[in-house]
Design a protein around this motif. Structure first.
Motif, short mmCIF file in Angstrom:
data_model
loop_
_atom_site.label_atom_id
_atom_site.label_comp_id
_atom_site.label_asym_id
_atom_site.label_seq_id
_atom_site.Cartn_x
_atom_site.Cartn_y
_atom_site.Cartn_z
N SER A 85 24.59 70.86 105.50
CA SER A 85 24.30 72.30 105.53
C SER A 85 23.90 72.87 104.17
O SER A 85 23.75 74.08 104.04
CB SER A 85 25.49 73.07 106.10
OG SER A 85 26.65 72.83 105.35
N PRO A 87 21.17 73.74 101.39
CA PRO A 87 19.73 73.96 101.49
C PRO A 87 18.86 73.17 100.51
O PRO A 87 17.66 73.00 100.75
CB PRO A 87 19.59 75.46 101.20
CG PRO A 87 20.76 75.79 100.34
CD PRO A 87 21.87 74.89 100.82
N PRO A 123 13.90 70.99 106.82
CA PRO A 123 14.96 72.01 106.85
C PRO A 123 15.50 72.15 108.27
O PRO A 123 14.80 71.89 109.25
CB PRO A 123 14.24 73.28 106.40
CG PRO A 123 12.81 73.05 106.74
CD PRO A 123 12.57 71.57 106.64
N ARG A 125 17.41 74.75 111.15
CA ARG A 125 17.40 76.19 111.48
C ARG A 125 18.57 76.92 110.82
O ARG A 125 18.49 78.11 110.54
CB ARG A 125 17.48 76.38 112.98
CG ARG A 125 16.24 75.98 113.69
CD ARG A 125 16.35 76.23 115.17
NE ARG A 125 15.14 75.74 115.82
CZ ARG A 125 15.11 75.27 117.02
NH1 ARG A 125 16.21 75.22 117.76
NH2 ARG A 125 13.97 74.84 117.53
N GLU A 126 19.65 76.18 110.59
CA GLU A 126 20.85 76.79 110.02
C GLU A 126 20.79 76.91 108.50
O GLU A 126 21.74 77.39 107.89
CB GLU A 126 22.09 75.97 110.42
CG GLU A 126 22.35 75.92 111.92
CD GLU A 126 21.44 74.93 112.66
OE1 GLU A 126 20.92 73.98 112.03
OE2 GLU A 126 21.23 75.13 113.86
N GLY A 127 19.73 76.43 107.89
CA GLY A 127 19.59 76.55 106.45
C GLY A 127 19.89 75.30 105.66
O GLY A 127 19.80 75.30 104.44
#
Length: 152
Positions: A85, A87, A123, A125-127
């Motif tokens: 998670s 980025p 990437p 969708r959750e970052g």
């Protein structure tokens, strides 16, 4: 064989999880018919070690877990992805900085290319991000039964 097989495991971002991820991947591939005492199994073992180590070490505590996904498509392509998670995408470090670490992605890229595969980072969708490799599948056409099971 089925057109598509999948397996996944989510583990805590802890150094002990690297060996658990490796074991999960090798057990799954063995169930799908890949012998674990081959050169390709050794390559996959090293790639999974590097990708999961990166997910633990380089997320700076911002990713409490990471997920390892495996997919086998049409008995032709094996995909292994590690999602966390955090980025920040993996970055190649200058040679001077790489003396003690920083060569993991270079190793993964080289091993993947040597086997005729490719490495990608996307990437989520959750970052976060998923770092995955795709390799040509070298296993047999049918999965072998798990230990203690008989074929139907």
């Amino acid at each position: 064989m089925a057109d598509h097989l999948e397996a996944s495991v989510t583990l805590p971002s802890d150094p002990a999880s690297v060996s658990a991820a490796r074991a999960h991947v090798l057990t799954t591939l063995m169930e799908w018919g890949l012998s674990t005492d081959t050169e390709i199994a050794d390559t996959i073992r090293l790639i999974v070690s590097e990708l999961t180590t990166n997910a633990v070490q380089h997320t700076f505590g911002q990713s409490p877990t990471f997920t390892v996904d495996l997919a086998l498509d049409r008995d032709e392509h094996l995909r292994i992805g590690v999602t966390d998670s955090h980025p920040r995408f993996p970055q190649r470090l200058p040679a001077a900085v790489q003396q003690d670490n920083g060569r993991g992605m270079v190793i993964v890229r080289w091993l993947t290319a040597e086997r005729g595969g490719r490495l990608r980072v996307r990437p989520t969708r959750e970052g976060g991000k998923t770092v995955f490799i795709e390799l040509p599948w070298t296993g047999p056409a049918e999965p072998v039964p798990a230990a203690g099971q008989q074929e139907p």
